[in-house]
Design a protein around this motif. Structure first.
Motif, PDB file in Angstrom:
ATOM      1  N   ILE A  67       4.699  -7.646  15.624  1.00  0.00           N
ATOM      2  CA  ILE A  67       5.103  -6.371  15.032  1.00  0.00           C
ATOM      3  C   ILE A  67       5.990  -6.609  13.806  1.00  0.00           C
ATOM      4  O   ILE A  67       5.857  -5.928  12.791  1.00  0.00           O
ATOM      5  CB  ILE A  67       5.789  -5.477  16.089  1.00  0.00           C
ATOM      6  CG1 ILE A  67       4.725  -4.979  17.088  1.00  0.00           C
ATOM      7  CG2 ILE A  67       6.529  -4.306  15.452  1.00  0.00           C
ATOM      8  CD1 ILE A  67       5.243  -4.237  18.278  1.00  0.00           C
ATOM      9  N   ARG A  71       5.197  -5.224  10.171  1.00  0.00           N
ATOM     10  CA  ARG A  71       6.193  -4.416   9.466  1.00  0.00           C
ATOM     11  C   ARG A  71       6.347  -4.931   8.025  1.00  0.00           C
ATOM     12  O   ARG A  71       6.443  -4.148   7.084  1.00  0.00           O
ATOM     13  CB  ARG A  71       7.522  -4.519  10.219  1.00  0.00           C
ATOM     14  CG  ARG A  71       8.409  -3.308  10.068  1.00  0.00           C
ATOM     15  CD  ARG A  71       9.598  -3.415  10.995  1.00  0.00           C
ATOM     16  NE  ARG A  71       9.331  -2.924  12.336  1.00  0.00           N
ATOM     17  CZ  ARG A  71       9.813  -3.463  13.462  1.00  0.00           C
ATOM     18  NH1 ARG A  71      10.582  -4.527  13.426  1.00  0.00           N
ATOM     19  NH2 ARG A  71       9.527  -2.942  14.630  1.00  0.00           N
ATOM     20  N   SER A  72       6.356  -6.258   7.865  1.00  0.00           N
ATOM     21  CA  SER A  72       6.461  -6.841   6.524  1.00  0.00           C
ATOM     22  C   SER A  72       5.229  -6.515   5.692  1.00  0.00           C
ATOM     23  O   SER A  72       5.338  -6.107   4.539  1.00  0.00           O
ATOM     24  CB  SER A  72       6.581  -8.362   6.613  1.00  0.00           C
ATOM     25  OG  SER A  72       7.793  -8.708   7.200  1.00  0.00           O
ATOM     26  N   CYS A  74       3.155  -4.169   5.941  1.00  0.00           N
ATOM     27  CA  CYS A  74       2.915  -2.734   5.735  1.00  0.00           C
ATOM     28  C   CYS A  74       4.099  -2.030   5.085  1.00  0.00           C
ATOM     29  O   CYS A  74       4.173  -0.801   5.087  1.00  0.00           O
ATOM     30  CB  CYS A  74       2.592  -2.068   7.068  1.00  0.00           C
ATOM     31  SG  CYS A  74       1.176  -2.795   7.895  1.00  0.00           S
ATOM     32  N   LYS A  75       5.016  -2.823   4.541  1.00  0.00           N
ATOM     33  CA  LYS A  75       6.190  -2.245   3.900  1.00  0.00           C
ATOM     34  C   LYS A  75       5.766  -1.275   2.792  1.00  0.00           C
ATOM     35  O   LYS A  75       4.905  -1.600   1.973  1.00  0.00           O
ATOM     36  CB  LYS A  75       7.040  -3.369   3.309  1.00  0.00           C
ATOM     37  CG  LYS A  75       8.490  -2.999   3.194  1.00  0.00           C
ATOM     38  CD  LYS A  75       9.294  -4.215   2.779  1.00  0.00           C
ATOM     39  CE  LYS A  75      10.753  -3.828   2.572  1.00  0.00           C
ATOM     40  NZ  LYS A  75      11.534  -4.960   2.078  1.00  0.00           N
ATOM     41  N   GLU A  81       5.327   2.510  12.784  1.00  0.00           N
ATOM     42  CA  GLU A  81       5.630   1.857  14.059  1.00  0.00           C
ATOM     43  C   GLU A  81       4.590   2.152  15.144  1.00  0.00           C
ATOM     44  O   GLU A  81       4.240   1.280  15.930  1.00  0.00           O
ATOM     45  CB  GLU A  81       7.020   2.273  14.558  1.00  0.00           C
ATOM     46  CG  GLU A  81       8.166   1.772  13.684  1.00  0.00           C
ATOM     47  CD  GLU A  81       8.304   0.243  13.696  1.00  0.00           C
ATOM     48  OE1 GLU A  81       8.225  -0.355  14.782  1.00  0.00           O
ATOM     49  OE2 GLU A  81       8.468  -0.354  12.613  1.00  0.00           O
ATOM     50  N   PHE A  84       1.725  -0.072  14.581  1.00  0.00           N
ATOM     51  CA  PHE A  84       2.049  -1.459  14.939  1.00  0.00           C
ATOM     52  C   PHE A  84       1.953  -1.644  16.453  1.00  0.00           C
ATOM     53  O   PHE A  84       1.376  -2.614  16.937  1.00  0.00           O
ATOM     54  CB  PHE A  84       3.470  -1.843  14.490  1.00  0.00           C
ATOM     55  CG  PHE A  84       3.739  -1.625  13.030  1.00  0.00           C
ATOM     56  CD1 PHE A  84       2.703  -1.631  12.114  1.00  0.00           C
ATOM     57  CD2 PHE A  84       5.035  -1.426  12.575  1.00  0.00           C
ATOM     58  CE1 PHE A  84       2.952  -1.432  10.760  1.00  0.00           C
ATOM     59  CE2 PHE A  84       5.294  -1.229  11.234  1.00  0.00           C
ATOM     60  CZ  PHE A  84       4.252  -1.224  10.329  1.00  0.00           C
ATOM     61  N   SER A 122      -2.281  -3.072   3.127  1.00  0.00           N
ATOM     62  CA  SER A 122      -1.645  -3.775   4.255  1.00  0.00           C
ATOM     63  C   SER A 122      -2.566  -4.870   4.753  1.00  0.00           C
ATOM     64  O   SER A 122      -2.129  -5.984   5.075  1.00  0.00           O
ATOM     65  CB  SER A 122      -1.361  -2.803   5.399  1.00  0.00           C
ATOM     66  OG  SER A 122      -0.555  -1.745   4.975  1.00  0.00           O
TER      67      SER A 122
END
Ligand SMILES: [Zn+2]
Length: 160
Positions: A67, A71-72, A74-75, A81, A84, A122
């Protein structure tokens, strides 16, 4: 349970208690043949999912790490969330159904398949780094570099 001292297969449980936040039970046992005391841990069989790293090492599958990587990648993208969590659970289910641990590459590809349907940028970011997906720090650094490249390209397009 065979006694580690004399190998007799006859013991009694002296004490049982919850361990590792309730995910395991620790038992103190006493060998009935020699009196030696030893400890065993009991865990649910499916608690520990594993993956094979490129080095050949086997390590526990870590959904938190996955995750963090997502997160990185899909910044600043419209992937959040909830996505993820869903991807991590989907991958976890796939691993659970395998007879032997998958490689980290296989896991990376499984993630990519799900990410592609959600967001192309992403997906591209993740695709360029999933090879180095074993270490979150490396991962974040590579994503950072790629993000800069993409931004530059976008700016170049706009200035034409
Ligand atoms: Zn013994």
């Amino acid at each position: 349970m065979r006694c580690p001292s004399c190998s007799a297969d006859d013991d009694r449980v002296v004490d049982s208690r919850s361990a590792e936040d309730g995910s395991a039970i620790r038992r103190r046992r006493q060998c009935l043949a020699c009196g030696e005391r030893f400890t065993t841990f009991e865990r649910a069989e499916d608690v520990l999912l594993t993956v094979i790293k490129r080095s050949g090492e086997i390590e526990p599958f870590d959904a938190g790490k996955l995750i963090a990587g997502l997160r990185s990648a899909c910044k600043n993208r419209p992937v959040g969330e909830d996505d993820f969590m869903r991807i991590a659970r989907g991958v976890e289910e796939e691993i659970r159904q395998e007879l032997s641990p998958p490689t980290t590459q296989t896991v990376g590809i499984a993630v990519l398949e799900q990410l592609r349907a959600l967001d192309e940028i992403s997906y591209l970011r993740f695709a360029s780094v999933y090879k180095g997906f074993e270490d979150v720090d490396d991962f974040q650094r590579e994503v950072g570099l790629l993000t800069k490249k993409i931004t530059k390209k976008t700016e170049a397009k706009h200035s034409k």
